[in-house]
Design a protein around this motif. Sequence first.
Motif, PDB file in Angstrom:
ATOM      1  N   GLY A   1       4.178  -0.192 -25.632  1.00  0.00           N
ATOM      2  CA  GLY A   1       5.431  -0.554 -24.974  1.00  0.00           C
ATOM      3  C   GLY A   1       5.127  -1.387 -23.742  1.00  0.00           C
ATOM      4  N   ILE A   2       6.088  -1.427 -22.822  1.00  0.00           N
ATOM      5  CA  ILE A   2       5.886  -2.178 -21.580  1.00  0.00           C
ATOM      6  C   ILE A   2       4.805  -1.497 -20.725  1.00  0.00           C
ATOM      7  N   ALA A   3       4.362  -2.199 -19.650  1.00  0.00           N
ATOM      8  CA  ALA A   3       3.238  -1.702 -18.840  1.00  0.00           C
ATOM      9  C   ALA A   3       3.437  -0.257 -18.379  1.00  0.00           C
ATOM     10  N   GLU A   4       4.644   0.056 -17.906  1.00  0.00           N
ATOM     11  CA  GLU A   4       4.900   1.391 -17.343  1.00  0.00           C
ATOM     12  C   GLU A   4       4.655   2.487 -18.396  1.00  0.00           C
ATOM     13  N   ILE A   5       4.944   2.182 -19.648  1.00  0.00           N
ATOM     14  CA  ILE A   5       4.747   3.179 -20.705  1.00  0.00           C
ATOM     15  C   ILE A   5       3.301   3.132 -21.212  1.00  0.00           C
ATOM     16  N   HIS A   6       2.831   1.934 -21.502  1.00  0.00           N
ATOM     17  CA  HIS A   6       1.488   1.803 -22.084  1.00  0.00           C
ATOM     18  C   HIS A   6       0.430   2.401 -21.142  1.00  0.00           C
TER      19      HIS A   6
ATOM     20  N   ILE B   1       3.478  -2.369 -32.202  1.00  0.00           N
ATOM     21  CA  ILE B   1       4.095  -1.681 -31.060  1.00  0.00           C
ATOM     22  C   ILE B   1       4.442  -0.258 -31.486  1.00  0.00           C
ATOM     23  N   ASN B   2       3.731   0.703 -30.947  1.00  0.00           N
ATOM     24  CA  ASN B   2       4.022   2.105 -31.260  1.00  0.00           C
ATOM     25  C   ASN B   2       5.394   2.456 -30.695  1.00  0.00           C
ATOM     26  N   THR B   3       6.245   2.963 -31.542  1.00  0.00           N
ATOM     27  CA  THR B   3       7.654   3.103 -31.144  1.00  0.00           C
ATOM     28  C   THR B   3       8.178   4.513 -31.386  1.00  0.00           C
ATOM     29  N   ASP B   4       8.932   5.022 -30.398  1.00  0.00           N
ATOM     30  CA  ASP B   4       9.691   6.257 -30.603  1.00  0.00           C
ATOM     31  C   ASP B   4      11.047   6.077 -29.928  1.00  0.00           C
ATOM     32  N   THR B   5      11.839   7.139 -29.883  1.00  0.00           N
ATOM     33  CA  THR B   5      13.201   6.957 -29.364  1.00  0.00           C
ATOM     34  C   THR B   5      13.208   6.588 -27.876  1.00  0.00           C
ATOM     35  N   TYR B   6      12.128   6.899 -27.178  1.00  0.00           N
ATOM     36  CA  TYR B   6      12.053   6.532 -25.759  1.00  0.00           C
ATOM     37  C   TYR B   6      11.638   5.064 -25.598  1.00  0.00           C
ATOM     38  N   THR B   7      10.544   4.694 -26.276  1.00  0.00           N
ATOM     39  CA  THR B   7      10.014   3.330 -26.055  1.00  0.00           C
ATOM     40  C   THR B   7      10.930   2.251 -26.611  1.00  0.00           C
ATOM     41  N   ILE B   8      11.712   2.577 -27.633  1.00  0.00           N
ATOM     42  CA  ILE B   8      12.565   1.522 -28.206  1.00  0.00           C
ATOM     43  C   ILE B   8      13.633   1.074 -27.205  1.00  0.00           C
TER      44      ILE B   8
ATOM     45  N   LEU C   1       9.859  -5.875 -23.469  1.00  0.00           N
ATOM     46  CA  LEU C   1       8.569  -6.328 -24.000  1.00  0.00           C
ATOM     47  C   LEU C   1       8.746  -7.683 -24.689  1.00  0.00           C
ATOM     48  N   LEU C   2       9.837  -7.798 -25.398  1.00  0.00           N
ATOM     49  CA  LEU C   2      10.143  -9.052 -26.081  1.00  0.00           C
ATOM     50  C   LEU C   2      10.306 -10.190 -25.070  1.00  0.00           C
ATOM     51  N   GLU C   3      10.928  -9.870 -23.927  1.00  0.00           N
ATOM     52  CA  GLU C   3      11.074 -10.892 -22.874  1.00  0.00           C
ATOM     53  C   GLU C   3       9.710 -11.380 -22.407  1.00  0.00           C
ATOM     54  N   LEU C   4       8.742 -10.431 -22.295  1.00  0.00           N
ATOM     55  CA  LEU C   4       7.387 -10.823 -21.878  1.00  0.00           C
ATOM     56  C   LEU C   4       6.749 -11.747 -22.919  1.00  0.00           C
TER      57      LEU C   4
END
Length: 292
Positions: free
Chosen positions: A45-50, A84-91, A97-100
């Motif tokens: 996900g984005i930096a804060e999550i990854h 991109i590892n995805t769950d209900t939080y990261t989505i 992330l797409l903006e980046l």
Amino acid sequence: MIYIVEKGKELGYSFSVTSNGYDIDKYLDYIKDNKIFSFQITLDGIAEIHNKRKPHYKNEDSFEKIFANIDSLLKLGIPVVVRINTDTYTIEYIDKLLELFEEKGWCKYKHFMAYCALLRKEITKKKDGLPSPKTIFTQSEFCRSYYKKKLSVLSEGKLKCQDYNTSDILKSLLQGKSLPYKGCFCGAQSGMIIFDPLGDIYSCWDVVGIREQRVGRYMPEFELDEELSKRWFDVRISKYKCVKCKYVLFCGGGCPSFSFRDKGRVEPGACNDYPKLFTFLMRQVYNDYLKK
Ligand code: SF4
Ligand code: SF4
């Protein structure tokens, strides 16, 4: 590693590298001079999550370094797929992330693709210092969220959703094209082999390190273990409940590793919501490709 690559190069092979992407900068010169690589690199996900879920053991630059490495590879013209590892939080943060990706111009590269992959229940539940997801995604809910967020349109088709090729199969079906029917679920049952650093051979990424699930050894000699490998390579879907299922030639019997983690046995029959996924995607593909 370079020795193996040189040997492969000599024999005319190319290499598909699945990596966490952190140390790639150390090999950029070699990669630049040897255009025989393609990469799959995972972000959570984005930096804060990854950075919380995959922190570097020493530095706090996991996301930033991986992101810069992907950028360098793409600039060199090397094909990169970002998982991109995805769950209900990261989505919820996937648009950012797409903006980046857009800021970096990645979506304009022909050799760039990304896809969202559903995190399994037990990984999603892991405590990682982030708010835990309110709900756990099923496979069909995950795909539903992806389409609801219009991620394919927003990314100009560059961000896909892991659906076990179901939408591609359905597109072929609805357009009257020939169909790749499935006799098994994935490559782990049809000959994929993975070499671990200890000399063991596995066929599924997910069970590497669980020795009872190995299919052989490659040190000191390459040897497939007949009994152990049967479990993965000799599964007859016709012997299981799947044979009566109307989705069987599209689904292929479900992920055997999922079944192993759920029931302790590697066998077909772990539906993981496949019928609902199929119905949802059928409607989606019809609306997107045929109705128009
Ligand atoms: S068996 Fe399941 S976890 Fe293993 S490689 Fe196949 S899809 Fe992935
Ligand atoms: S795993 Fe479930 S959905 Fe897939 S073929 Fe078997 S019974 Fe059907």
